[in-house]
Every structure is written in C-alpha cells, then in structure tokens.
Design a protein around this motif. Structure first.
Motif, PDB file in Angstrom:
ATOM      1  N   ASP A 131       0.801  -1.212   0.000  1.00 24.48           N
ATOM      2  CA  ASP A 131       0.000   0.000   0.000  1.00 24.48           C
ATOM      3  C   ASP A 131       0.847   1.281   0.000  1.00 24.48           C
ATOM      4  N   PRO A 132       1.774   1.412  -0.958  1.00 28.76           N
ATOM      5  CA  PRO A 132       2.557   2.650  -1.040  1.00 28.76           C
ATOM      6  C   PRO A 132       1.736   3.761  -1.680  1.00 28.76           C
ATOM      7  N   LYS A 133       2.123   5.002  -1.382  1.00 24.02           N
ATOM      8  CA  LYS A 133       1.447   6.162  -1.973  1.00 24.02           C
ATOM      9  C   LYS A 133       2.508   7.164  -2.428  1.00 24.02           C
ATOM     10  N   PRO A 134       2.251   7.885  -3.518  1.00 26.14           N
ATOM     11  CA  PRO A 134       3.152   8.988  -3.872  1.00 26.14           C
ATOM     12  C   PRO A 134       3.094  10.060  -2.786  1.00 26.14           C
ATOM     13  N   THR A 135       4.223  10.644  -2.457  1.00 25.91           N
ATOM     14  CA  THR A 135       4.226  11.742  -1.498  1.00 25.91           C
ATOM     15  C   THR A 135       3.497  12.944  -2.102  1.00 25.91           C
ATOM     16  N   ARG A 136       2.866  13.740  -1.229  1.00 24.69           N
ATOM     17  CA  ARG A 136       2.035  14.850  -1.708  1.00 24.69           C
ATOM     18  C   ARG A 136       2.879  15.992  -2.267  1.00 24.69           C
ATOM     19  N   LEU A 137       4.041  16.250  -1.665  1.00 24.54           N
ATOM     20  CA  LEU A 137       4.826  17.428  -2.035  1.00 24.54           C
ATOM     21  C   LEU A 137       6.114  17.084  -2.781  1.00 24.54           C
ATOM     22  N   ALA A 138       6.857  16.100  -2.319  1.00 23.09           N
ATOM     23  CA  ALA A 138       8.114  15.736  -2.981  1.00 23.09           C
ATOM     24  C   ALA A 138       7.813  14.989  -4.273  1.00 23.09           C
ATOM     25  N   PRO A 139       8.340  15.445  -5.403  1.00 24.59           N
ATOM     26  CA  PRO A 139       7.946  14.868  -6.694  1.00 24.59           C
ATOM     27  C   PRO A 139       8.450  13.451  -6.942  1.00 24.59           C
ATOM     28  N   PHE A 140       9.457  13.001  -6.181  1.00 29.98           N
ATOM     29  CA  PHE A 140      10.000  11.662  -6.400  1.00 29.98           C
ATOM     30  C   PHE A 140       9.919  10.808  -5.136  1.00 29.98           C
ATOM     31  N   GLY A 141       8.947  11.117  -4.289  1.00 27.27           N
ATOM     32  CA  GLY A 141       8.823  10.394  -3.029  1.00 27.27           C
ATOM     33  C   GLY A 141       7.747   9.337  -3.051  1.00 27.27           C
ATOM     34  N   VAL A 142       7.937   8.319  -2.213  1.00 30.74           N
ATOM     35  CA  VAL A 142       6.960   7.247  -1.997  1.00 30.74           C
ATOM     36  C   VAL A 142       6.782   7.122  -0.486  1.00 30.74           C
ATOM     37  N   ARG A 143       5.535   7.027  -0.040  1.00 32.81           N
ATOM     38  CA  ARG A 143       5.254   7.002   1.392  1.00 32.81           C
ATOM     39  C   ARG A 143       4.515   5.738   1.815  1.00 32.81           C
ATOM     40  N   PHE A 144       4.919   5.232   2.989  1.00 37.12           N
ATOM     41  CA  PHE A 144       4.188   4.178   3.672  1.00 37.12           C
ATOM     42  C   PHE A 144       3.721   4.774   4.994  1.00 37.12           C
ATOM     43  N   GLU A 145       2.425   4.859   5.181  1.00 40.80           N
ATOM     44  CA  GLU A 145       1.903   5.462   6.395  1.00 40.80           C
ATOM     45  C   GLU A 145       2.266   4.613   7.616  1.00 40.80           C
ATOM     46  N   ALA A 146       2.363   5.268   8.757  1.00 35.04           N
ATOM     47  CA  ALA A 146       2.687   4.563   9.996  1.00 35.04           C
ATOM     48  C   ALA A 146       1.571   3.596  10.361  1.00 35.04           C
ATOM     49  N   GLY A 147       1.940   2.473  10.931  1.00 32.14           N
ATOM     50  CA  GLY A 147       0.944   1.514  11.384  1.00 32.14           C
ATOM     51  C   GLY A 147       0.329   1.943  12.701  1.00 32.14           C
ATOM     52  N   GLU A 148      -0.572   1.129  13.201  1.00 31.63           N
ATOM     53  CA  GLU A 148      -1.220   1.399  14.474  1.00 31.63           C
ATOM     54  C   GLU A 148      -0.928   0.270  15.445  1.00 31.63           C
ATOM     55  N   GLY A 149      -0.989   0.591  16.735  1.00 34.54           N
ATOM     56  CA  GLY A 149      -0.798  -0.430  17.749  1.00 34.54           C
ATOM     57  C   GLY A 149       0.504  -1.189  17.566  1.00 34.54           C
ATOM     58  N   PRO A 150       0.456  -2.526  17.519  1.00 33.75           N
ATOM     59  CA  PRO A 150       1.686  -3.310  17.423  1.00 33.75           C
ATOM     60  C   PRO A 150       2.251  -3.428  16.005  1.00 33.75           C
ATOM     61  N   GLN A 151       1.556  -2.867  15.013  1.00 34.66           N
ATOM     62  CA  GLN A 151       2.000  -3.037  13.634  1.00 34.66           C
ATOM     63  C   GLN A 151       3.392  -2.447  13.423  1.00 34.66           C
ATOM     64  N   ARG A 152       4.229  -3.172  12.708  1.00 31.51           N
ATOM     65  CA  ARG A 152       5.580  -2.688  12.439  1.00 31.51           C
ATOM     66  C   ARG A 152       5.664  -2.119  11.032  1.00 31.51           C
ATOM     67  N   GLN A 153       6.594  -1.187  10.865  1.00 29.35           N
ATOM     68  CA  GLN A 153       6.826  -0.588   9.552  1.00 29.35           C
ATOM     69  C   GLN A 153       7.634  -1.560   8.688  1.00 29.35           C
ATOM     70  N   ILE A 154       7.494  -1.442   7.385  1.00 27.32           N
ATOM     71  CA  ILE A 154       8.211  -2.350   6.493  1.00 27.32           C
ATOM     72  C   ILE A 154       9.718  -2.104   6.575  1.00 27.32           C
ATOM     73  N   ALA A 155      10.494  -3.140   6.309  1.00 28.59           N
ATOM     74  CA  ALA A 155      11.951  -3.034   6.296  1.00 28.59           C
ATOM     75  C   ALA A 155      12.390  -2.802   4.854  1.00 28.59           C
ATOM     76  N   ALA A 156      12.256  -1.575   4.391  1.00 29.84           N
ATOM     77  CA  ALA A 156      12.499  -1.265   2.981  1.00 29.84           C
ATOM     78  C   ALA A 156      13.938  -1.547   2.566  1.00 29.84           C
ATOM     79  N   ALA A 157      14.883  -1.362   3.495  1.00 27.01           N
ATOM     80  CA  ALA A 157      16.290  -1.558   3.150  1.00 27.01           C
ATOM     81  C   ALA A 157      16.642  -3.030   2.943  1.00 27.01           C
ATOM     82  N   SER A 158      15.703  -3.930   3.229  1.00 28.54           N
ATOM     83  CA  SER A 158      15.947  -5.357   3.005  1.00 28.54           C
ATOM     84  C   SER A 158      15.430  -5.821   1.655  1.00 28.54           C
ATOM     85  N   GLU A 159      14.841  -4.930   0.891  1.00 27.63           N
ATOM     86  CA  GLU A 159      14.235  -5.293  -0.387  1.00 27.63           C
ATOM     87  C   GLU A 159      15.277  -5.359  -1.507  1.00 27.63           C
TER      88      GLU A 159
END
Length: 430
Positions: free
Chosen positions: A177-205
C-alpha cells in the motif's frame, strides 16, 4: 508473547531509560539480547509501546495522575492504541507475565479527566521551558504544531531517478500500500501503522539493493530540491553526513557536474561510499578534511549547510530526545551553526547561492541565525523562496510554509506532513 508480556517488557525498558538515562535504541537492544525468545513481532510491538509512551509523556502523566513507567505504558494502550479499560483488564486477567494494573473503573476515571485543564505545555507534550520558542516559531497555533509531533512518522523513500522511476518503485511495493508523497515529486510514502503493527523493512528489499531508492523523509527531499542544483554545476555539501542530500543532488543533476561532499566528522562520510556505488552517483567527490577543500574558495555555484542542530523537528522519530534537550544544547548548537555558516560561505562564488538547512523548529537555530549571519556578511542577501517552493512542491496548491518574518521556510508534521525542517537561501552579491 501476549499483550501482558509485551506491556511488562515496555515498562522494563522505560524504567531502564529513565533510571540510567539511556537512549531508547540502547534500552530496546539490551532487552532483546536478554530475552532472545521474543520474536520480531514482539520486539516491534514493545518498541512501538515505548516510543508511543514517550511521545505523549506529559499528557499521559496528567491523565493517569502519575508518570511512572507503568502509568505511561498503560496510558499508551488506552489513549493511543485505543484499547478500552474493560478490554485491557479482561485481556490481562490470568496472564502471569502481565503487570498489575488498576481496575477498569479506575482506568475509566483516568480517561475521563479533562486534559483542557492541564497547562499548555502538558497538552502540547513538550518541556515547559520550550513553549516560548514554539510560540515564536508558530504563533497562536504552536500547541497544535507541538501535538502533531506526538504522532508516529511515516516511512518515506526518495526514488533514485538515475536508475528507476516512481512508477517502478510503487509497483515493487504494490502489496504494501505505497502512496506517492504529496509534495516531494519523487517520493513514496508508507503510512505509519497502528498499535503493534511494524513498519516495512524497505532496506531489506531487492529494489533497494538495486539502487532504485533511498530512505529519506519527504521534508529532507524537499530541502534538497529547494537548493535547486542544476546539471553541470559545482556544488559543495558542507555538512554531508551520510550523504543523503548529495545523492539527491546527483539525481537532480543527472550525473552532470561536480558534487564535493565534506563533513567535519569524516567518520560520518564512510557509509556514503557504498551508497554512491548502489545509486550509480558518479559525480560525488568525498573530501575528508578541511584542507581538501583548498582551492574551492569562491568557486561553488551552490553550497549547502545541513547544519548540526537539536533535531526538534525529528521528535516523532526520536521522542526520548525531547526530554533530554537542555538550554546548553541549544546554545552549543547555535555556536556550531554560526561557525559553519562563516566557514562555508567562503566557497560561494559571486552570484552563487548558499542554502542553510536544519531539522529544528526553534527560531534560535533558524531565523535568529539567518539574521545574525546577514549582519556579519553583508555580501550576502536572502533569496525569494515563493517561486522556488512552487517549482519544487508537486502540489501546486500547497501553501508556502513561511517561517517567522518570511525569513526562510519552516516545514512541520502539521503544515507539510513531513519531519520538521527549516530552509533559508542566500545569494552572494556579484
């Protein structure tokens, strides 16, 4: 681990941080080493609990009528993780690893307390002595700006246009569920999770190993864009650190021109070597010592100072720093900022530009430093940033986030959905 064990672990880490005055990463690492049975999901949940508790430490303490580690951890589950008192007590009942907590009725009474009756700095969750600085920076809305720093930060990527494009990166993460950033023209955003949800480990891709993107907050991407480095120019990144903005410049310049990357602490430059290789950034020349800059005086088209600062704009990511900051920290950073401004401006050619960036929200480190610099260096003048902002921000309707007295731009989680960044631009008179 069940919720009770995770709650007890968070209380232990918060106690360690408070009693031994240790950074959060160290406390979490030590707990993990001594509890190797905990899985990655458990460690992520405990980390989330600890960070969330520290983001809202003062208001949690007010609501619970106590700020002990157990008070903060329980308040986090109630207020931020949205677990009801009845559900929480029922979940912990019979769990031998869970700490003792007040009754559901007592917890409900805590939640019923009127936070509006708390002092403004408590509602804002910032140290009381910093309220005046926030009010100077943001005016009547300073409390809302401070409250925005209590949310979890997203994960932002900057697409490396030397090797990829945003559509490719979005497709590579299509199941996340990535989204283009609203302001930066070359950005991709992953919104923060809730509760115990962890953020993706993008540097492992695999796509990261291929150099398709770098991990960089949208605010930092915008700051790099505002420098406006052009193909063929000579650019000096004077406080380069790990090289995030130098890499952004290489892409902006399409690998045409020269980028000199320097940092007073040359050990911080070491990661740049691998990052350059991975990104295919061929025009970056690392200079390890100040003497290595000899001969560049008055020759640079653009010089960037990503100045040492208190990092108040990054409190979403490092909430423990919010409670360690002191007046001496600010005074020391102000001296550092004046020093690097005076040193770096010598490399700007007549007609060239100097950019001053901090990840601070405090006017002492931002507009005050700009005023002092202009008094010491009348050969420089400020540049208009309205059109520069319009050319950089992908959302043409986004308001220009001016700082106090229009001396630069001030980005923040509430204004721009980014970390806090300050940007000021100067031109050396011909």
């Amino acid at each position: 681990m069940r919720l009770g064990g995770r709650l007890q672990a968070a209380i232990e880490v918060l106690t360690e941080i408070e009693t031994r005055h240790r950074p959060v990463p160290d406390g979490l690492k030590d707990w993990g080493l001594s509890h190797r049975f905990a899985g990655s999901g458990d460690r992520a949940a405990i980390s989330n609990l600890v960070h969330d508790a520290l983001r809202m430490k003062l208001s949690h303490g007010f609501m619970m009528n106590g700020d002990a580690p157990a008070d903060l951890a329980v308040a986090t589950l109630l207020r931020q993780w949205r677990i009801s008192p009845e559900e929480l007590t029922a979940t912990l009942e019979g769990d031998r690893f869970a700490p003792e907590i007040p009754s559901a009725e007592s917890l409900a009474d805590c939640l019923a307390r009127d936070l509006a009756q708390a002092p403004a700095h408590v509602r804002a969750d910032i140290p009381e002595w910093l309220a005046g600085s926030f009010e100077r920076a943001f005016g009547p809305e300073w409390e809302l700006e401070a409250q925005a720093l209590t949310s979890r930060p997203p994960l932002d990527l900057r697409v490396n246009t030397l090797l990829s494009n945003r559509d490719q990166v979005l497709e590579a993460f299509s199941d996340r569920d990535p989204k283009p950033t609203r302001l930066a023209p070359f950005g991709v955003r992953f919104e923060a999770g809730e509760g115990p949800q962890r953020q993706i480990a993008a540097a492992s891709e695999v796509s990261f190993a291929r150099g398709w993107f770098e991990i960089q907050d949208e605010g930092s991407q915008l700051a790099a864009g505002l420098v406006d480095a052009q193909p063929g120019e000579d650019v000096l990144d004077y406080c380069a650190g790990g090289g995030g903005k130098s890499l952004a410049f290489a892409a902006m310049m399409n690998n045409e021109g020269r980028i000199f990357a320097y940092d007073a602490d040359r050990r911080r430059l070491a990661p740049m070597v691998e990052r350059m290789r991975r990104a295919g950034a061929d025009i970056i020349d690392i200079r390890e010592r100040a003497a290595d800059l000899n001969g560049l005086e008055s020759k640079m088209d653009r010089v960037l100072i990503d100045a040492p600062c208190t990092g108040t704009g990054t409190w979403r990511r490092r909430p423990d720093a919010k409670w360690r900051i002191s007046e001496k920290n600010i005074t020391d950073r102000m001296a550092d900022q004046d020093k690097v401004l005076d040193a770096a401006c010598a490399y700007v050619r007549p007609g060239g530009e100097l950019a001053y960036v901090t990840c601070s929200l405090l006017p002492e480190e931002n507009t005050d430093r700009v005023k002092a610099f202009l008094q010491r260096h009348p050969e420089f003048e400020t540049i208009s940033l309205k059109q520069r902002w319009r050319s950089v921000a992908a959302d043409s309707e986004a308001p220009v986030p001016y700082a106090d007295q229009n001396l630069g731009l001030l980005l923040s989680p509430r204004r721009t959905g980014t970390d806090g960044f300050y940007f000021a631009g100067f031109r050396r008179k011909s």
